[in-house]
Design an enzyme around this catalytic site. Structure first.
Site, PDB file in Angstrom:
ATOM      1  N   LYS A  51      27.818  36.909  37.766  1.00  0.00           N
ATOM      2  CA  LYS A  51      26.827  37.186  36.931  1.00  0.00           C
ATOM      3  C   LYS A  51      25.551  36.109  36.842  1.00  0.00           C
ATOM      4  CE  LYS A  51      29.501  40.462  36.496  1.00  0.00           C
ATOM      5  NZ  LYS A  51      29.225  41.427  37.418  1.00  0.00           N
ATOM      6  N   ASP A  56      24.861  45.749  36.805  1.00  0.00           N
ATOM      7  CA  ASP A  56      26.051  46.163  36.113  1.00  0.00           C
ATOM      8  C   ASP A  56      26.272  44.983  35.031  1.00  0.00           C
ATOM      9  OD1 ASP A  56      29.578  46.560  36.385  1.00  0.00           O
ATOM     10  OD2 ASP A  56      28.374  47.585  35.051  1.00  0.00           O
ATOM     11  N   ASN A  57      26.915  44.940  34.143  1.00  0.00           N
ATOM     12  CA  ASN A  57      27.330  44.111  33.256  1.00  0.00           C
ATOM     13  C   ASN A  57      26.342  43.262  32.493  1.00  0.00           C
ATOM     14  OD1 ASN A  57      29.273  43.509  35.791  1.00  0.00           O
ATOM     15  ND2 ASN A  57      30.182  44.503  33.987  1.00  0.00           N
ATOM     16  N   GLU A 115      33.742  48.904  31.366  1.00  0.00           N
ATOM     17  CA  GLU A 115      34.717  49.876  31.991  1.00  0.00           C
ATOM     18  C   GLU A 115      36.116  49.896  31.254  1.00  0.00           C
ATOM     19  OE1 GLU A 115      32.936  47.620  33.714  1.00  0.00           O
ATOM     20  OE2 GLU A 115      34.211  46.295  34.829  1.00  0.00           O
TER      21      GLU A 115
HETATM   22  O1  LIG Z   1      33.025  38.997  37.143  1.00  0.00           O
HETATM   23  C1  LIG Z   1      32.743  40.436  37.265  1.00  0.00           C
HETATM   24  N1  LIG Z   1      32.411  40.648  38.494  1.00  0.00           N
HETATM   25  C2  LIG Z   1      32.110  39.446  39.493  1.00  0.00           C
HETATM   26  C3  LIG Z   1      33.181  39.366  40.384  1.00  0.00           C
HETATM   27  C4  LIG Z   1      33.323  38.129  40.803  1.00  0.00           C
HETATM   28  C5  LIG Z   1      34.288  37.765  41.763  1.00  0.00           C
HETATM   29  O2  LIG Z   1      34.744  39.002  42.377  1.00  0.00           O
HETATM   30  C6  LIG Z   1      33.963  39.066  43.696  1.00  0.00           C
HETATM   31  C7  LIG Z   1      33.518  37.773  43.750  1.00  0.00           C
HETATM   32  O3  LIG Z   1      34.083  37.431  44.966  1.00  0.00           O
HETATM   33  C8  LIG Z   1      34.268  36.817  42.830  1.00  0.00           C
HETATM   34  O4  LIG Z   1      35.563  36.547  43.529  1.00  0.00           O
HETATM   35  C9  LIG Z   1      32.968  41.127  36.258  1.00  0.00           C
HETATM   36  C10 LIG Z   1      33.487  40.580  34.861  1.00  0.00           C
HETATM   37  C11 LIG Z   1      33.911  41.855  34.239  1.00  0.00           C
HETATM   38  N2  LIG Z   1      34.815  41.417  32.888  1.00  0.00           N
HETATM   39  O5  LIG Z   1      34.871  42.263  31.960  1.00  0.00           O
HETATM   40  O6  LIG Z   1      35.100  40.178  32.859  1.00  0.00           O
HETATM   41  C12 LIG Z   1      33.207  43.295  34.131  1.00  0.00           C
HETATM   42  C13 LIG Z   1      32.757  43.402  35.344  1.00  0.00           C
HETATM   43  O7  LIG Z   1      32.259  44.876  35.304  1.00  0.00           O
HETATM   44  C14 LIG Z   1      32.617  42.472  36.439  1.00  0.00           C
HETATM   45  O8  LIG Z   1      31.862  42.909  37.603  1.00  0.00           O
HETATM   46 MG   LIG Z   2      30.871  44.788  37.110  1.00  0.00          MG
END
Ligand SMILES: O=C(NC/C=C/[C@H]1OC[C@H](O)[C@@H]1O)c1cc([N+](=O)[O-])cc(O)c1O
Ligand SMILES: [Mg+2]
Length: 214
Positions: free
Chosen positions: A144, A169-170, A199
């Site tokens: 993010k 997203d988010n 989600e």
């Molecule tokens: O960190 C999020 N996305 C980024 C992901 C980061 C990690 O995965 C891809 C990148 O290599 C890193 O290792 C995320 C977190 C939540 N959440 O509820 O914590 C919900 C979402 O839709 C999200 O996309």
């Molecule tokens: Mg997301």
């Protein structure tokens, strides 16, 4: 040895989805995440908003930042016109390995190029490496705190044209406050918030659609 959640998600796809049927892959992942284990896919509720924006833009060139297990990759690629291409960047090699198999199960390998590495490293190389001129649609779903720097980088690298659409997203949960402030206050964007939920939960979240004005 213990399996990982992405491995168990892939297993659910291979068990419950039909090879070559993207919608059955999406359905299998949503079922797994709703009834077995939560995972950070954009999900079914925000996924419908994503689908409507993809259909409206009808993009020839799409960039996705943050592949994870390939759920949104499959949703987007299944809606692309023939010859359209989706480039998806994933930093985590374990996630990338799972995503490749999910994308293959959906039969969408021809439309998708999965690139492993950091968005900050790859965005400046897009034109020379992949013959990309500009992106019609960018889906931001990676770290993010990278949404804003990567958006500025895409501007600087000339990857956005008048009318390019950024869909993030988010923007509420986990939240991207600096990005939101930027696209909502910059005269170079027209921004619109689509209220939804994190989600598979009742927690508020949403997607921000921002059109680059050139
Ligand atoms: O960190 C999020 N996305 C980024 C992901 C980061 C990690 O995965 C891809 C990148 O290599 C890193 O290792 C995320 C977190 C939540 N959440 O509820 O914590 C919900 C979402 O839709 C999200 O996309
Ligand atoms: Mg997301």
């Amino acid at each position: 040895t213990q399996s990982t959640r992405p491995q168990r998600l892939l297993g659910a796809v291979q068990k419950n989805a039909t090879r070559g049927d993207p919608r059955s892959v999406v359905r299998a992942i949503d079922h797994f995440c709703r009834h077995k284990e939560w995972a950070m896919n954009v999900g079914d509720e925000k996924g419908c908003i994503l689908d409507s924006v993809v259909s409206e833009v009808n993009p020839a060139a799409v960039l996705e930042l943050g592949t994870y297990c390939g759920y949104s990759t499959v949703r987007i690629a299944s809606l692309l016109p023939p010859h359209a291409k989706l480039i998806t960047l994933e930093f985590n090699p374990d996630f990338a390995a799972i995503a490749r198999q999910v994308i293959a199960w959906a039969g969408l390998e021809e439309k998708v190029q999965l690139v492993e590495g950091a968005s900050g490293d790859w965005i400046p190389k897009m034109k020379e490496q992949f013959g990309v001129k500009t992106f019609d649609l960018v889906f931001l779903d990676h770290w993010k705190d990278r949404y804003l720097p990567d958006t500025k980088l895409m501007e600087e690298c000339g990857l956005l044209r008048k009318g390019s659409v950024l869909l993030a997203d988010n923007v509420i949960c986990p939240g991207t406050p600096d990005y939101l402030e930027y696209v909502r206050s910059s005269p170079r964007y027209t921004s619109q918030y689509f209220k939804s939920h994190l989600e598979y939960t009742k927690v508020e979240d949403g997607l921000e659609k921002s059109v680059f004005l050139g």
